[in-house]
Design an enzyme around this catalytic site. Structure first.
Site, PDB file in Angstrom:
ATOM      1  N   ASN A   1      10.750   6.532 -11.817  1.00 44.15           N
ATOM      2  CA  ASN A   1       9.473   6.771 -12.510  1.00 44.15           C
ATOM      3  C   ASN A   1       9.681   7.634 -13.753  1.00 44.15           C
ATOM      4  OD1 ASN A   1      10.005   8.886 -10.620  1.00 44.15           O
ATOM      5  ND2 ASN A   1       7.857   9.469 -10.534  1.00 44.15           N
ATOM      6  N   MET A   2       8.769   7.457 -14.697  1.00 45.39           N
ATOM      7  CA  MET A   2       8.865   8.178 -15.964  1.00 45.39           C
ATOM      8  C   MET A   2       7.445   8.585 -16.389  1.00 45.39           C
ATOM      9  SD  MET A   2      10.561   6.799 -19.527  1.00 45.39           S
ATOM     10  CE  MET A   2      12.183   6.518 -18.997  1.00 45.39           C
ATOM     11  N   GLU A   3       7.262   9.889 -16.568  1.00 43.98           N
ATOM     12  CA  GLU A   3       5.940  10.416 -16.958  1.00 43.98           C
ATOM     13  C   GLU A   3       6.028  11.006 -18.361  1.00 43.98           C
ATOM     14  OE1 GLU A   3       5.405  13.338 -13.899  1.00 43.98           O
ATOM     15  OE2 GLU A   3       5.149  11.822 -12.323  1.00 43.98           O
TER      16      GLU A   3
ATOM     17  N   HIS B   1       6.086   3.443 -13.196  1.00 45.86           N
ATOM     18  CA  HIS B   1       6.472   3.599 -11.791  1.00 45.86           C
ATOM     19  C   HIS B   1       7.902   3.099 -11.582  1.00 45.86           C
ATOM     20  CE1 HIS B   1       2.246   4.194  -9.984  1.00 45.86           C
ATOM     21  NE2 HIS B   1       2.258   4.546 -11.254  1.00 45.86           N
TER      22      HIS B   1
ATOM     23  N   GLU C   1       9.236   1.187  -9.393  1.00 43.16           N
ATOM     24  CA  GLU C   1       9.366  -0.253  -9.139  1.00 43.16           C
ATOM     25  C   GLU C   1       9.301  -1.019 -10.460  1.00 43.16           C
ATOM     26  OE1 GLU C   1       7.428   1.994  -7.723  1.00 43.16           O
ATOM     27  OE2 GLU C   1       6.822   1.441  -5.694  1.00 43.16           O
TER      28      GLU C   1
ATOM     29  N   CYS D   1       2.731   1.780  -4.396  1.00 45.07           N
ATOM     30  CA  CYS D   1       1.283   1.960  -4.601  1.00 45.07           C
ATOM     31  C   CYS D   1       0.635   0.608  -4.910  1.00 45.07           C
ATOM     32  CB  CYS D   1       1.034   2.940  -5.740  1.00 45.07           C
ATOM     33  SG  CYS D   1       1.307   2.211  -7.365  1.00 45.07           S
TER      34      CYS D   1
ATOM     35  N   CYS E   1       1.781  -1.052  -8.144  1.00 44.74           N
ATOM     36  CA  CYS E   1       3.101  -1.694  -8.081  1.00 44.74           C
ATOM     37  C   CYS E   1       3.058  -2.984  -7.277  1.00 44.74           C
ATOM     38  CB  CYS E   1       4.139  -0.753  -7.482  1.00 44.74           C
ATOM     39  SG  CYS E   1       4.561   0.560  -8.622  1.00 44.74           S
TER      40      CYS E   1
HETATM   41  N1  THU Z   1       5.097   6.504  -8.266  1.00 42.18           N
HETATM   42  C1  THU Z   1       6.004   5.494  -8.334  1.00 42.18           C
HETATM   43  O1  THU Z   1       6.954   5.548  -9.139  1.00 42.18           O
HETATM   44  N2  THU Z   1       5.832   4.409  -7.533  1.00 42.18           N
HETATM   45  C2  THU Z   1       4.797   4.280  -6.652  1.00 42.18           C
HETATM   46  O2  THU Z   1       4.465   3.181  -6.259  1.00 42.18           O
HETATM   47  C3  THU Z   1       4.088   5.511  -6.252  1.00 42.18           C
HETATM   48  C4  THU Z   1       3.950   6.499  -7.373  1.00 42.18           C
HETATM   49  C5  THU Z   1       5.233   7.635  -9.198  1.00 42.18           C
HETATM   50  C6  THU Z   1       4.204   7.628 -10.314  1.00 42.18           C
HETATM   51  C7  THU Z   1       4.136   9.094 -10.689  1.00 42.18           C
HETATM   52  O3  THU Z   1       5.185   9.347 -11.616  1.00 42.18           O
HETATM   53  C8  THU Z   1       4.442   9.838  -9.396  1.00 42.18           C
HETATM   54  O4  THU Z   1       5.075   8.865  -8.528  1.00 42.18           O
HETATM   55  C9  THU Z   1       3.213  10.399  -8.707  1.00 42.18           C
HETATM   56  O5  THU Z   1       2.295   9.413  -8.466  1.00 42.18           O
HETATM   57 ZN    ZN Z   2       3.457   2.317  -8.079  1.00 40.50          ZN
END
Ligand code: THU
Ligand code: ZN
Length: 296
Positions: free
Chosen positions: A89-91, A102, A104, A129, A132
């Site tokens: 994941n990358m924010e 995300h 995935e 989630c 995804c």
């Molecule tokens: N996140 C994912 O990378 N995949 C998911 O399906 C669940 C959530 C990440 C998104 C965000 O960067 C962090 O988890 C909190 O939600």
């Molecule tokens: Zn997700």
């Protein structure tokens, strides 16, 4: 990135860590393993294919950039070619939260950008989630895709997403990973041409607003990203996110960007320009050149 990878190896068994180290520490490592490398790792670790994919999740998660949540998610997209593609994941601090990538999406985009024809499975360290699940439902293998999670039996995507809404509901037979070749006029500037090539391979069956991004990196090298649209629209992956995933997985930080070019179709129904420019500003004030091209 090397330090993070080295730290992740501490979460593997000594046998697996020893087998992984030469691949992972090589300057040529690009966050994926060929079928042959997977088989070497299986042999060295004594793990089954599924258990090996689960054991590699800390390595995938080590690529995460999480200034907002500090919650690191790792994923591995398994290609029909036998190659495994890591993702995380990358924010983006200071950008809208909807811009988040995300794990995935990262792993799947990684495989798509490497022209993998189809995925067989996705392994991830937390339950995927809803966003995804919907993103994965766009894949050409959505009907057969297996999801592997720690401590859970393997299940199909459709076990996680029953009564799914997908491309067919909008009358679209095309799916993500089907080869795309949209023709646009050739450009003399190589970076713009790279973004045109990415746009020509982008997936936008709902709006036909094909788009691609090319990011020049300071070592005279560039990465590209393609737009991946989704039947439910919101889970679509914008081209800048696609390119930033590739940068991160190839070990380059955003501070390496020296030039950014977005290519879009002229008179398109939507534009990536303002959202992409906002992220580049949040990342460090990089400006975005936008070039519009007419379909041939
Ligand atoms: N996140 C994912 O990378 N995949 C998911 O399906 C669940 C959530 C990440 C998104 C965000 O960067 C962090 O988890 C909190 O939600
Ligand atoms: Zn997700």
């Amino acid at each position: 990135m090397k330090t993070r990878l080295e730290d992740a190896l501490q979460h593997c068994s000594p046998q697996l860590a020893a087998a992984l180290r030469p691949y992972v520490m090589a300057d040529t490592f690009k966050a994926s393993f060929s079928a042959e490398e997977v088989s070497v790792l299986k042999h060295a670790s004594g793990l089954s294919t599924t258990d090996l994919s689960l054991a590699l999740l800390p390595l995938a998660a080590s690529y995460a950039i999480t200034p907002l949540s500090h919650f690191k998610v790792g994923a591995i997209a398994q290609g029909i070619s036998g190659r495994w593609y890591l993702g995380a994941n990358m924010e983006f601090a200071s950008a809208p939260i909807q811009q988040t990538i995300h794990a995935e999406q990262s792993a799947i985009n990684h495989a798509w950008m490497c022209n993998e024809p189809q995925l067989t499975a996705v392994t991830v360290n937390y339950t995927p989630c809803g966003h995804c699940r919907q993103f994965m439902n766009e894949l050409n293998s959505a009907q057969q895709l297996t999801i592997y999670l720690p401590g859970r039996p393997p299940q199909t995507l459709h076990d996680y997403l029953p009564n799914a809404f997908g491309p067919k509901d909008l009358g679209i037979t095309d799916t993500l990973f089907d080869p795309q070749t949209h023709a646009f006029a050739a450009q003399s500037d190589p970076l713009i041409q790279a973004a045109v090539d990415a746009a020509s391979q982008s997936y936008a069956p709902y709006t036909h607003a094909y788009s691609g991004i090319a990011l020049q990196i300071d070592n005279g090298y560039w990465v590209t990203g393609r737009y991946a649209e989704n039947a439910a629209f919101n889970p679509s992956l914008p081209p800048l996110q696609s390119a930033l995933i590739m940068m991160q997985l190839q070990g380059h930080s955003a501070s390496a960007i020296t030039r950014a070019v977005l290519v879009e179709v002229s008179d398109a129904a939507l534009s990536q320009q303002s959202a992409s420019a906002a992220i580049l500003t949040a990342l460090g004030g990089y400006s975005l050149e936008t070039v519009t091209v007419a379909p041939k």
